[in-house]
Design a protein around this motif. Sequence first.
Motif, PDB file in Angstrom:
ATOM      1  N   PHE A   1       5.802   7.972  -8.150  1.00 25.17           N
ATOM      2  CA  PHE A   1       4.514   8.419  -8.665  1.00 25.17           C
ATOM      3  C   PHE A   1       4.510   9.913  -8.953  1.00 25.17           C
ATOM      4  CE2 PHE A   1       0.229  10.131  -7.940  1.00 25.17           C
ATOM      5  CZ  PHE A   1      -0.431   9.508  -8.983  1.00 25.17           C
ATOM      6  N   SER A   2       4.090  10.259 -10.154  1.00 22.01           N
ATOM      7  CA  SER A   2       3.956  11.626 -10.663  1.00 22.01           C
ATOM      8  C   SER A   2       5.289  12.347 -10.820  1.00 22.01           C
ATOM      9  CB  SER A   2       3.018  12.460  -9.776  1.00 22.01           C
ATOM     10  OG  SER A   2       3.672  12.935  -8.628  1.00 22.01           O
ATOM     11  N   GLY A   3       6.398  11.648 -10.564  1.00 22.36           N
ATOM     12  CA  GLY A   3       7.720  12.268 -10.647  1.00 22.36           C
ATOM     13  C   GLY A   3       8.349  12.525  -9.301  1.00 22.36           C
ATOM     14  N   LEU A   4       7.638  12.172  -8.202  1.00 26.15           N
ATOM     15  CA  LEU A   4       8.158  12.393  -6.859  1.00 26.15           C
ATOM     16  C   LEU A   4       8.985  11.188  -6.415  1.00 26.15           C
ATOM     17  CD1 LEU A   4       8.219  14.083  -4.234  1.00 26.15           C
ATOM     18  CD2 LEU A   4       6.178  12.836  -3.522  1.00 26.15           C
ATOM     19  N   PRO A   5      10.261  11.385  -6.070  1.00 23.82           N
ATOM     20  CA  PRO A   5      11.092  10.249  -5.658  1.00 23.82           C
ATOM     21  C   PRO A   5      10.534   9.544  -4.422  1.00 23.82           C
ATOM     22  CG  PRO A   5      12.456  12.155  -6.143  1.00 23.82           C
ATOM     23  CD  PRO A   5      11.037  12.633  -6.158  1.00 23.82           C
ATOM     24  N   THR A   6      10.667   8.242  -4.415  1.00 22.78           N
ATOM     25  CA  THR A   6      10.297   7.433  -3.258  1.00 22.78           C
ATOM     26  C   THR A   6      11.332   7.604  -2.149  1.00 22.78           C
ATOM     27  OG1 THR A   6      11.522   5.558  -4.129  1.00 22.78           O
ATOM     28  CG2 THR A   6       9.191   5.702  -4.708  1.00 22.78           C
ATOM     29  N   GLU A   7      11.047   7.040  -0.980  1.00 25.43           N
ATOM     30  CA  GLU A   7      12.029   7.025   0.115  1.00 25.43           C
ATOM     31  C   GLU A   7      13.038   5.916  -0.173  1.00 25.43           C
ATOM     32  OE1 GLU A   7      10.316   7.725   4.178  1.00 25.43           O
ATOM     33  OE2 GLU A   7       8.428   7.468   3.065  1.00 25.43           O
ATOM     34  N   GLN A   8      13.862   6.178  -1.193  1.00 26.85           N
ATOM     35  CA  GLN A   8      14.668   5.119  -1.782  1.00 26.85           C
ATOM     36  C   GLN A   8      15.742   4.598  -0.854  1.00 26.85           C
ATOM     37  OE1 GLN A   8      13.316   4.158  -4.660  1.00 26.85           O
ATOM     38  NE2 GLN A   8      14.615   2.355  -4.482  1.00 26.85           N
ATOM     39  N   ALA A   9      16.348   5.470  -0.042  1.00 27.27           N
ATOM     40  CA  ALA A   9      17.393   5.006   0.873  1.00 27.27           C
ATOM     41  C   ALA A   9      16.826   4.031   1.890  1.00 27.27           C
ATOM     42  CB  ALA A   9      18.041   6.206   1.570  1.00 27.27           C
ATOM     43  N   ALA A  10      15.638   4.315   2.404  1.00 31.04           N
ATOM     44  CA  ALA A  10      15.009   3.420   3.379  1.00 31.04           C
ATOM     45  C   ALA A  10      14.646   2.082   2.738  1.00 31.04           C
ATOM     46  CB  ALA A  10      13.766   4.081   3.968  1.00 31.04           C
ATOM     47  N   ILE A  11      14.153   2.125   1.503  1.00 28.48           N
ATOM     48  CA  ILE A  11      13.817   0.883   0.789  1.00 28.48           C
ATOM     49  C   ILE A  11      15.085   0.065   0.530  1.00 28.48           C
ATOM     50  CG2 ILE A  11      12.910  -0.038  -1.392  1.00 28.48           C
ATOM     51  CD1 ILE A  11      10.984   2.401  -1.411  1.00 28.48           C
TER      52      ILE A  11
ATOM     53  N   VAL B   1       6.879   3.020   3.278  1.00 30.08           N
ATOM     54  CA  VAL B   1       8.001   2.264   3.836  1.00 30.08           C
ATOM     55  C   VAL B   1       7.545   1.475   5.056  1.00 30.08           C
ATOM     56  CG1 VAL B   1      10.256   2.455   4.949  1.00 30.08           C
ATOM     57  CG2 VAL B   1       9.748   3.813   2.917  1.00 30.08           C
ATOM     58  N   SER B   2       6.673   2.042   5.861  1.00 28.66           N
ATOM     59  CA  SER B   2       6.188   1.311   7.035  1.00 28.66           C
ATOM     60  C   SER B   2       5.363   0.100   6.620  1.00 28.66           C
ATOM     61  CB  SER B   2       5.374   2.227   7.939  1.00 28.66           C
ATOM     62  OG  SER B   2       4.228   2.724   7.281  1.00 28.66           O
ATOM     63  N   ALA B   3       4.517   0.261   5.592  1.00 31.52           N
ATOM     64  CA  ALA B   3       3.735  -0.876   5.102  1.00 31.52           C
ATOM     65  C   ALA B   3       4.651  -1.948   4.513  1.00 31.52           C
ATOM     66  CB  ALA B   3       2.718  -0.415   4.060  1.00 31.52           C
ATOM     67  N   LEU B   4       5.680  -1.516   3.794  1.00 30.18           N
ATOM     68  CA  LEU B   4       6.633  -2.469   3.222  1.00 30.18           C
ATOM     69  C   LEU B   4       7.355  -3.224   4.328  1.00 30.18           C
ATOM     70  CD1 LEU B   4       8.259  -3.665   0.845  1.00 30.18           C
ATOM     71  CD2 LEU B   4       9.769  -1.670   0.994  1.00 30.18           C
ATOM     72  N   SER B   5       7.810  -2.498   5.351  1.00 31.34           N
ATOM     73  CA  SER B   5       8.545  -3.131   6.446  1.00 31.34           C
ATOM     74  C   SER B   5       7.688  -4.175   7.158  1.00 31.34           C
ATOM     75  CB  SER B   5       9.005  -2.049   7.428  1.00 31.34           C
ATOM     76  OG  SER B   5       9.745  -2.629   8.479  1.00 31.34           O
ATOM     77  N   LYS B   6       6.446  -3.832   7.442  1.00 33.58           N
ATOM     78  CA  LYS B   6       5.549  -4.784   8.116  1.00 33.58           C
ATOM     79  C   LYS B   6       5.275  -6.005   7.246  1.00 33.58           C
ATOM     80  CE  LYS B   6       3.198  -1.167  10.751  1.00 33.58           C
ATOM     81  NZ  LYS B   6       1.960  -0.354  10.868  1.00 33.58           N
ATOM     82  N   LYS B   7       5.071  -5.767   5.955  1.00 28.47           N
ATOM     83  CA  LYS B   7       4.768  -6.866   5.041  1.00 28.47           C
ATOM     84  C   LYS B   7       5.979  -7.802   4.894  1.00 28.47           C
ATOM     85  CE  LYS B   7       2.562  -7.533   0.502  1.00 28.47           C
ATOM     86  NZ  LYS B   7       1.175  -7.845   0.939  1.00 28.47           N
ATOM     87  N   LEU B   8       7.185  -7.218   4.890  1.00 28.41           N
ATOM     88  CA  LEU B   8       8.401  -8.021   4.792  1.00 28.41           C
ATOM     89  C   LEU B   8       8.584  -8.897   6.027  1.00 28.41           C
ATOM     90  CD1 LEU B   8      10.803  -5.346   3.279  1.00 28.41           C
ATOM     91  CD2 LEU B   8      10.167  -7.497   2.178  1.00 28.41           C
ATOM     92  N   GLU B   9       8.323  -8.343   7.195  1.00 32.22           N
ATOM     93  CA  GLU B   9       8.466  -9.127   8.422  1.00 32.22           C
ATOM     94  C   GLU B   9       7.498 -10.301   8.434  1.00 32.22           C
ATOM     95  OE1 GLU B   9       9.971 -10.651  11.692  1.00 32.22           O
ATOM     96  OE2 GLU B   9      10.854  -8.988  10.541  1.00 32.22           O
TER      97      GLU B   9
ATOM     98  N   ASP C   1       0.826  -1.201   0.000  1.00 30.74           N
ATOM     99  CA  ASP C   1       0.000   0.000   0.000  1.00 30.74           C
ATOM    100  C   ASP C   1       0.869   1.262   0.000  1.00 30.74           C
ATOM    101  OD1 ASP C   1      -2.415   1.310  -0.178  1.00 30.74           O
ATOM    102  OD2 ASP C   1      -3.204   0.561   1.706  1.00 30.74           O
ATOM    103  N   ILE C   2       0.227   2.390  -0.274  1.00 28.93           N
ATOM    104  CA  ILE C   2       0.946   3.647  -0.447  1.00 28.93           C
ATOM    105  C   ILE C   2       0.842   4.532   0.789  1.00 28.93           C
ATOM    106  CG2 ILE C   2       0.725   3.602  -2.939  1.00 28.93           C
ATOM    107  CD1 ILE C   2      -1.577   5.666  -2.662  1.00 28.93           C
ATOM    108  N   ASP C   3       1.761   5.483   0.873  1.00 27.91           N
ATOM    109  CA  ASP C   3       1.753   6.460   1.954  1.00 27.91           C
ATOM    110  C   ASP C   3       0.621   7.460   1.709  1.00 27.91           C
ATOM    111  OD1 ASP C   3       3.652   7.805   4.191  1.00 27.91           O
ATOM    112  OD2 ASP C   3       2.797   9.355   2.908  1.00 27.91           O
ATOM    113  N   PRO C   4      -0.145   7.821   2.744  1.00 26.44           N
ATOM    114  CA  PRO C   4      -1.289   8.701   2.545  1.00 26.44           C
ATOM    115  C   PRO C   4      -0.925  10.141   2.196  1.00 26.44           C
ATOM    116  CG  PRO C   4      -0.996   8.221   4.881  1.00 26.44           C
ATOM    117  CD  PRO C   4      -0.060   7.327   4.133  1.00 26.44           C
ATOM    118  N   LEU C   5       0.344  10.520   2.355  1.00 31.02           N
ATOM    119  CA  LEU C   5       0.753  11.894   2.070  1.00 31.02           C
ATOM    120  C   LEU C   5       1.539  12.008   0.764  1.00 31.02           C
ATOM    121  CD1 LEU C   5       1.841  13.045   5.652  1.00 31.02           C
ATOM    122  CD2 LEU C   5      -0.350  13.402   4.509  1.00 31.02           C
ATOM    123  N   THR C   6       2.502  11.089   0.547  1.00 34.92           N
ATOM    124  CA  THR C   6       3.327  11.173  -0.659  1.00 34.92           C
ATOM    125  C   THR C   6       2.744  10.390  -1.832  1.00 34.92           C
ATOM    126  OG1 THR C   6       4.664   9.221  -0.122  1.00 34.92           O
ATOM    127  CG2 THR C   6       5.382  11.339   0.790  1.00 34.92           C
TER     128      THR C   6
END
Length: 384
Positions: A133-143, A108-116, A98-103
């Motif tokens: 999405f739309s040209g806005l970079p993801t939180e790539q370092a955290a991923i 990243v939190s949903a990804l972390s929980k799903k990975l665990e 799922d996606i972040d409600p703001l960006t």
Amino acid sequence: MIPYGRQSIGQEDIDAVSSVLRSDFLTQGPVVPAFEEAVAHRVGAAHAVAVNSATGALHIACLALGLGPGQSLWTVPNTFVASANCARYCGADVDFVDIDPLTWNMSVSALSKKLEQARLAGTLPSVVVPVHFSGLPTEQAAIWNLAQEYGFKVIEDASHAIGASFLGEAVGSCRWSHITVFSFHPVKIITSGEGGMALTNDAALAESMRRLRSHGITRDDSTFSQPSPGPWYYEQQGLGFNYRMTDIHAALGLSQLTHLEPFVAARNALARRYDVLLEELPLQRQRVMEGNVSAYHLYVVRILAGSPPGAQRRLYDALRERGIGVNVHYAPVHLQPYYRALGFGSGYCPEGEWHGSSAITLPLYPALTNVEQDEVVRALRDVL
């Protein structure tokens, strides 16, 4: 009609294509590698592999990383279907984060929980595809940090994001990914008519993708299985595809690349103006995290939670009737009939599903005038 997107083609672009048409090479000539080198230099990547589309780039990226049956790829629901389909082309499974409600990028939190949860179940993904999405970079370092912990490969789907940057680093440098993919579709930041490119810092991945884009064929005699009988000889060393870019397309892309900075600057200026003009309206705008520069391929707003049922459709229809060519990006991929048949359904990605039912894409492209933008905002205000 004011369209949601439009290519910006100048005389120099026309001249560049005309030059190729007058040359000896229309398909595999010197312009494709020149375009690859120019893009790689612009984003700071070691290797670039130009192909016929971003879809083709995603496919060969997955294959180069060894994705196949019995493995899975995770991506987001608010993207074009190609971000998920590339896994299915390889015989792999798909799942959605799922996606972040703001960006509105991968959470990243949903990804972390799903990975665990996946680690406990023994179902960790082989590849994760975050989408800018739309040209806005993801939180790539955290991923990327999660990739080191859980052992998956990362493909950045940056189809929207050439010209964007994350923490001062150009999207496409592959500092926090194995491969990054760009799109050069006409309504993207720059265009080659149709086309895409895969960037990587791994020479072996780059060579694999070069073979995959051209039927699995190589002319590198150092890799031949037998002595070469002559300079005409080549070997098919695996099953590949005809995903090559032509010199005609590369010439347009190479010319367009010289305008990347002003194109992105114009899109950002228009986006900032939208931000001011829409400030008092009951709409949610995408949050650009500090330190990021969006390429603003799209300018998307969302109607607020609690809006009456059908508000998105009424807003869409009313704006279209007024000559404002709005669009919706995107209907959630996991709710497409193909993916429903694989077991996905409503409620699987709540934020992505809300996005799909609340998003409206407003016109944004470098040639959009202030007068036209004022017309968009006036219509939006009246309809709301």
